[in-house]
Structure formats: C-alpha cells, structure tokens
Design a protein around this motif. Structure first.
Motif, PDB file in Angstrom:
ATOM      1  N   LYS A   1     -11.230  -7.106   0.576  1.00 15.03           N
ATOM      2  CA  LYS A   1      -9.929  -7.652   1.355  1.00 15.03           C
ATOM      3  C   LYS A   1     -10.233  -9.125   1.460  1.00 15.03           C
ATOM      4  O   LYS A   1      -9.444  -9.984   1.328  1.00 15.03           O
ATOM      5  CB  LYS A   1      -9.809  -7.159   2.931  1.00 15.03           C
ATOM      6  N   ASN A   2     -11.722  -9.619   1.429  1.00 15.68           N
ATOM      7  CA  ASN A   2     -12.028 -11.112   1.598  1.00 15.68           C
ATOM      8  C   ASN A   2     -11.761 -11.727   0.097  1.00 15.68           C
ATOM      9  O   ASN A   2     -11.185 -12.944   0.115  1.00 15.68           O
ATOM     10  CB  ASN A   2     -13.564 -11.108   1.709  1.00 15.68           C
ATOM     11  N   ILE A   3     -11.956 -11.157  -0.996  1.00 19.50           N
ATOM     12  CA  ILE A   3     -11.617 -11.506  -2.111  1.00 19.50           C
ATOM     13  C   ILE A   3     -10.060 -11.916  -2.416  1.00 19.50           C
ATOM     14  O   ILE A   3      -9.758 -12.931  -2.853  1.00 19.50           O
ATOM     15  CB  ILE A   3     -12.159 -10.546  -3.428  1.00 19.50           C
ATOM     16  N   ILE A   4      -9.337 -10.702  -1.921  1.00 20.32           N
ATOM     17  CA  ILE A   4      -7.748 -11.187  -2.028  1.00 20.32           C
ATOM     18  C   ILE A   4      -7.392 -12.157  -1.217  1.00 20.32           C
ATOM     19  O   ILE A   4      -6.756 -12.916  -1.670  1.00 20.32           O
ATOM     20  CB  ILE A   4      -7.283  -9.673  -1.873  1.00 20.32           C
TER      21      ILE A   4
ATOM     22  N   LYS B   1      -3.357 -15.773  -4.710  1.00 23.03           N
ATOM     23  CA  LYS B   1      -2.317 -16.988  -4.607  1.00 23.03           C
ATOM     24  C   LYS B   1      -1.301 -16.793  -3.483  1.00 23.03           C
ATOM     25  O   LYS B   1      -0.629 -17.576  -3.078  1.00 23.03           O
ATOM     26  CB  LYS B   1      -1.956 -17.496  -5.841  1.00 23.03           C
ATOM     27  N   GLY B   2      -0.958 -15.584  -3.332  1.00 26.54           N
ATOM     28  CA  GLY B   2       0.040 -15.069  -2.255  1.00 26.54           C
ATOM     29  C   GLY B   2       1.224 -15.159  -3.113  1.00 26.54           C
ATOM     30  O   GLY B   2       2.561 -15.573  -2.127  1.00 26.54           O
ATOM     31  N   THR B   3       1.503 -15.115  -4.410  1.00 27.87           N
ATOM     32  CA  THR B   3       3.116 -15.231  -4.904  1.00 27.87           C
ATOM     33  C   THR B   3       3.709 -14.172  -5.028  1.00 27.87           C
ATOM     34  O   THR B   3       4.904 -14.127  -5.718  1.00 27.87           O
ATOM     35  CB  THR B   3       2.617 -16.110  -6.352  1.00 27.87           C
ATOM     36  N   VAL B   4       3.139 -12.946  -4.605  1.00 26.83           N
ATOM     37  CA  VAL B   4       3.952 -11.686  -4.978  1.00 26.83           C
ATOM     38  C   VAL B   4       4.593 -11.251  -3.633  1.00 26.83           C
ATOM     39  O   VAL B   4       4.223 -11.961  -2.573  1.00 26.83           O
ATOM     40  CB  VAL B   4       2.884 -10.628  -5.149  1.00 26.83           C
ATOM     41  N   SER B   5       5.681 -10.349  -3.836  1.00 26.32           N
ATOM     42  CA  SER B   5       6.303  -9.875  -2.800  1.00 26.32           C
ATOM     43  C   SER B   5       6.376  -8.481  -3.221  1.00 26.32           C
ATOM     44  O   SER B   5       6.653  -7.914  -4.362  1.00 26.32           O
ATOM     45  CB  SER B   5       7.662 -10.646  -2.498  1.00 26.32           C
TER      46      SER B   5
ATOM     47  N   ASP C   1      -3.239  -6.553   4.037  1.00 26.30           N
ATOM     48  CA  ASP C   1      -4.621  -6.639   3.586  1.00 26.30           C
ATOM     49  C   ASP C   1      -5.040  -6.967   2.022  1.00 26.30           C
ATOM     50  O   ASP C   1      -5.841  -7.606   1.705  1.00 26.30           O
ATOM     51  CB  ASP C   1      -5.467  -5.457   3.959  1.00 26.30           C
ATOM     52  N   ALA C   2      -3.974  -6.448   1.222  1.00 28.34           N
ATOM     53  CA  ALA C   2      -3.984  -6.767  -0.278  1.00 28.34           C
ATOM     54  C   ALA C   2      -2.914  -8.170  -0.434  1.00 28.34           C
ATOM     55  O   ALA C   2      -2.858  -8.508  -1.673  1.00 28.34           O
ATOM     56  CB  ALA C   2      -3.175  -5.624  -1.273  1.00 28.34           C
ATOM     57  N   LYS C   3      -2.534  -8.688   0.422  1.00 33.29           N
ATOM     58  CA  LYS C   3      -1.711 -10.186   0.435  1.00 33.29           C
ATOM     59  C   LYS C   3      -0.427  -9.619  -0.488  1.00 33.29           C
ATOM     60  O   LYS C   3      -0.201 -10.513  -1.299  1.00 33.29           O
ATOM     61  CB  LYS C   3      -2.668 -11.003  -0.281  1.00 33.29           C
ATOM     62  N   GLY C   4       0.320  -8.884  -0.083  1.00 28.50           N
ATOM     63  CA  GLY C   4       1.182  -8.090  -0.716  1.00 28.50           C
ATOM     64  C   GLY C   4       2.691  -8.884  -0.425  1.00 28.50           C
ATOM     65  O   GLY C   4       3.800  -8.469  -1.097  1.00 28.50           O
TER      66      GLY C   4
ATOM     67  N   LYS D   1      -5.708  -4.770  -7.877  1.00 25.65           N
ATOM     68  CA  LYS D   1      -5.428  -5.116  -9.234  1.00 25.65           C
ATOM     69  C   LYS D   1      -4.091  -5.177  -9.465  1.00 25.65           C
ATOM     70  O   LYS D   1      -3.528  -5.898 -10.400  1.00 25.65           O
ATOM     71  CB  LYS D   1      -6.003  -3.781  -9.635  1.00 25.65           C
ATOM     72  N   ILE D   2      -3.179  -4.438  -8.777  1.00 25.86           N
ATOM     73  CA  ILE D   2      -1.555  -4.493  -8.854  1.00 25.86           C
ATOM     74  C   ILE D   2      -1.163  -5.981  -8.582  1.00 25.86           C
ATOM     75  O   ILE D   2      -0.211  -6.457  -9.361  1.00 25.86           O
ATOM     76  CB  ILE D   2      -1.049  -3.379  -8.095  1.00 25.86           C
ATOM     77  N   PHE D   3      -1.382  -6.524  -7.570  1.00 26.22           N
ATOM     78  CA  PHE D   3      -0.804  -7.466  -7.082  1.00 26.22           C
ATOM     79  C   PHE D   3      -1.802  -8.956  -7.823  1.00 26.22           C
ATOM     80  O   PHE D   3      -0.952  -9.951  -8.290  1.00 26.22           O
ATOM     81  CB  PHE D   3      -0.984  -7.984  -5.725  1.00 26.22           C
ATOM     82  N   TYR D   4      -2.904  -8.850  -8.001  1.00 25.24           N
ATOM     83  CA  TYR D   4      -3.732 -10.101  -8.466  1.00 25.24           C
ATOM     84  C   TYR D   4      -4.769  -9.366  -9.508  1.00 25.24           C
ATOM     85  O   TYR D   4      -5.830  -9.580  -9.514  1.00 25.24           O
ATOM     86  CB  TYR D   4      -4.493 -10.771  -7.501  1.00 25.24           C
ATOM     87  N   PRO D   5      -4.047  -9.127 -10.792  1.00 28.96           N
ATOM     88  CA  PRO D   5      -4.933  -8.366 -11.713  1.00 28.96           C
ATOM     89  C   PRO D   5      -6.029  -9.245 -12.457  1.00 28.96           C
ATOM     90  O   PRO D   5      -7.341  -8.655 -12.677  1.00 28.96           O
ATOM     91  CB  PRO D   5      -4.053  -7.970 -12.902  1.00 28.96           C
TER      92      PRO D   5
END
Length: 355
Positions: free
Chosen positions: A203-206, A211-215, A241-244, A336-340
């Motif tokens: 979670k901390n890495i994410i 970048k938070g550019t996903v939705s 937590d995955a910043k999705g 991995k899905i949001f920020y590979p």
C-alpha cells in the motif's frame, strides 16, 4: 483473651481477602484486541473463552480445548483451518463441491471428511451420529432450524460472518479465533502480523509512487441490476488502498448500490480500468452477454480484469478462499493492474486480464 480474639479475627480477614483476590484473578476477563475486525470479540478468563459474533455468543471451557473435531458450513472456515495446519480436525463440510481447496475433494473421496449438507439443509442425522465438538457456520436464516436442533443436542455452533468486515485486514484477524480454539495461537498471531506488514508495504509503494491517473469501474449486470459497492465496503477499500479512484467513492452505506446500466454508464464510461467481472473467459463472451458493455472506454482499451485466475472446473474460486487470508496478494494484483511499472516482477495471482 481479647488480644487472641483480635489476632484470630485479623487472620480470618486476611485469609478471606487472599481467597477473594485469587478468585478475582481467576475470573478476570481479558479481551483479545482486534485492530481491524469490527464484528467479533473474544473475552478470556483463566478457565474459559467466550466469543461474540454475528449476534451470538458461545463459551468454551479451556478444558475442552484445543478442538479435536469440527464440521464447517463455509469455505472461509476451511481456509482458516488449512492456514493453521489444522485440517486434520475437519470431519464434515457443507457444499463440498463448491470448495476450491483440493484437500476437501480428496477427503470426501477418502471418506475422512463427510458431506453434511448444503445452503438449504443440513444432514442432521449424519452430524449427530458423528457429533463434532464444534460446527462453524454463517448466520444463514434458512439453516436456523437445523442449528437450533443441533444446539439442543449439545453441539456448539460458532457463527462467523467475516465477509461483513469492511477492512480486508479485518478478515485476516479472524485467524486469531481459530488460533485460540485449535491450539495455534502463536501461528495465527504471526500470520496476521506478516500479512498486515506486507499489505502495508505494498500500500505504501502504491500511495507514494502511484500517479493516481487511473479510475475504476467494478462488477457487471446481474439480471437488470448492476450491484456496486459503496465506499464503505471491502471491495472499495481494496480499490482505495490500490489508489484506483473508484467511480462510486462518493456513495456510503453498508449495503451495495442497486443501479441501472444507465446510471453506471454515466459515471463509468471514461473509467480507465474495469475489475471484478465474473463468469467470462474473454471480451467476446462478455460482449455477447450484454452488447452495451462494449461502450465503456475500459472495454475498448482492453483493461478488463476478472478475479477468476484460480477457479476450478466446478466454478469454485480461490479468490473467496485464500483471498480472505491473503489480501496482500489481492492488493499486489491491483497494484500491478493499475500501476504495472511499480511491480514489474509480479505476476497476477487471483486476477486475469480478459482478451
């Protein structure tokens, strides 16, 4: 004479006080602390353990522990037992065909594990004949009459509804209950701590590098209704937590949203990712089931993911078993899905991308 009477009285008072102190110490209640789980509690004295869960209370004399024979009605209970290497105590399972864990099918085949029922009924005669020390159940009202009969015949039932927890780490903490009951307390505590630390690290890495550019859009139509989690539910917590940037993160409540296709499309047309689609092996199947799915940008770009990477031929899904005690695996998949780029070496464990 008076001096002797006074001394005797003082001695009697002192002895009585000591007895009372020892009795108080014996009956002192200590609570097991749950940091994330909100729907359970454990109270422990020198002689007993009391568990309150799902509106029910069950008490165990410590002389009864560790539990030697148990039957279960939920796949989650199997997962907890297996994680603590306590499957040798398992003598019966409900809905065995819908359990992913291959050890259960093997046990059924070898007749070391009995089939004790399904979602609609329990085989009371089988259970009473083999009389386990404990049955672990969910608070399924359909089975209430069976539970009542079993309790009247002296069988203890522990009701666990871990799926109602709103934090994924709360589900993991249910291991502490199994640790107390099956003599695996140290193993359970260590596992909970290990998963928590790994979850927090991912979670901390994410959170610091993503970048938070996903939705994110979640789930699919069920009949005429699109059920979607509110921000308070576990599924949304994982996405957060995955910043999705979940599209319905402005909706609160303990029940899922019941939406029309139009309502979801309005909010989710431009979502970059679509997760938790079910019962589809590829995008073509998905489109064939409901052509309007192809209208979403995430569908057009191929960013559609199902949590069916670990599903057997009968449709049992390990996401709902091992995923309960390994939310760190789920979070790693979502990262991995949001920020590979943040997890270049990670291979999806529960999830798969539909092609």
């Amino acid at each position: 004479m008076i001096k002797k009477i006074v001394l005797s009285t003082l001695l009697f008072i002192t002895i009585s006080a000591c007895k009372q102190t020892k009795e108080i110490e014996k009956n002192t209640t200590t609570d097991t602390t749950f940091q994330f789980a909100k729907n359970i509690s454990i109270q422990e004295t020198e002689t007993s353990i009391t568990i309150k869960s799902s509106g029910n209370t069950v008490t165990f004399d410590k002389k009864e522990l560790p539990i030697q024979t148990v039957m279960v009605e939920t796949a989650s209970a199997i997962t907890y037992l297996d994680d603590l290497n306590a499957l040798n105590t398992l003598k019966g399972v409900s809905d065995a065909d819908f359990v992913y864990n291959p050890k259960i099918a093997l046990g059924i085949a070898n007749k070391t594990i009995l089939n004790i029922g399904n979602n609609n009924e329990l085989f009371s005669e089988v259970i009473l004949k083999n009389k386990p020390q404990l049955i672990i159940a969910s608070s399924n009202p359909v089975l209430a009459k069976f539970h009542q009969q079993l309790e009247q015949n002296g069988i203890k039932i522990l009701y666990l509804d871990e799926y109602k927890e709103q934090n994924p780490l709360g589900q993991v903490e249910y291991l502490k209950i199994f640790g107390k009951l099956f003599g695996k307390n140290d193993v359970a505590t260590k596992h909970v701590e290990t998963v928590k630390n790994r979850y927090d690290s991912i979670k901390n890495i994410i959170q610091t590098q993503g970048k938070g550019t996903v939705s994110t859009l979640a789930n699919t139509m069920y009949g005429d209704v699109w059920y979607a989690p509110t921000k308070d539910l576990l599924q949304a917590k994982l996405i957060e937590d995955a910043k999705g940037n979940y599209i319905f993160n402005d909706k609160s409540g303990e029940n899922s949203l019941s939406l029309t296709f139009e309502e979801v499309y309005k909010k989710g047309k431009a979502a970059t990712h679509w997760i938790n689609v079910t019962n589809f092996d590829n995008l073509q199947q998905m489109k064939a089931s409901y052509p309007n799915y192809a209208w979403f940008d995430a569908f057009k770009s191929g960013n559609v993911y199902a949590y069916s990477n670990r599903m057997n031929a009968k449709g049992a899904n390990d996401y709902f078993e091992k995923g309960i005690i390994r939310p760190d695996f789920i979070l790693n998949d979502l990262g991995k899905i949001f920020y590979p780029n943040l997890f270049p070496k990670h291979e999806l464990y529960f999830y798969k991308q539909l092609k």
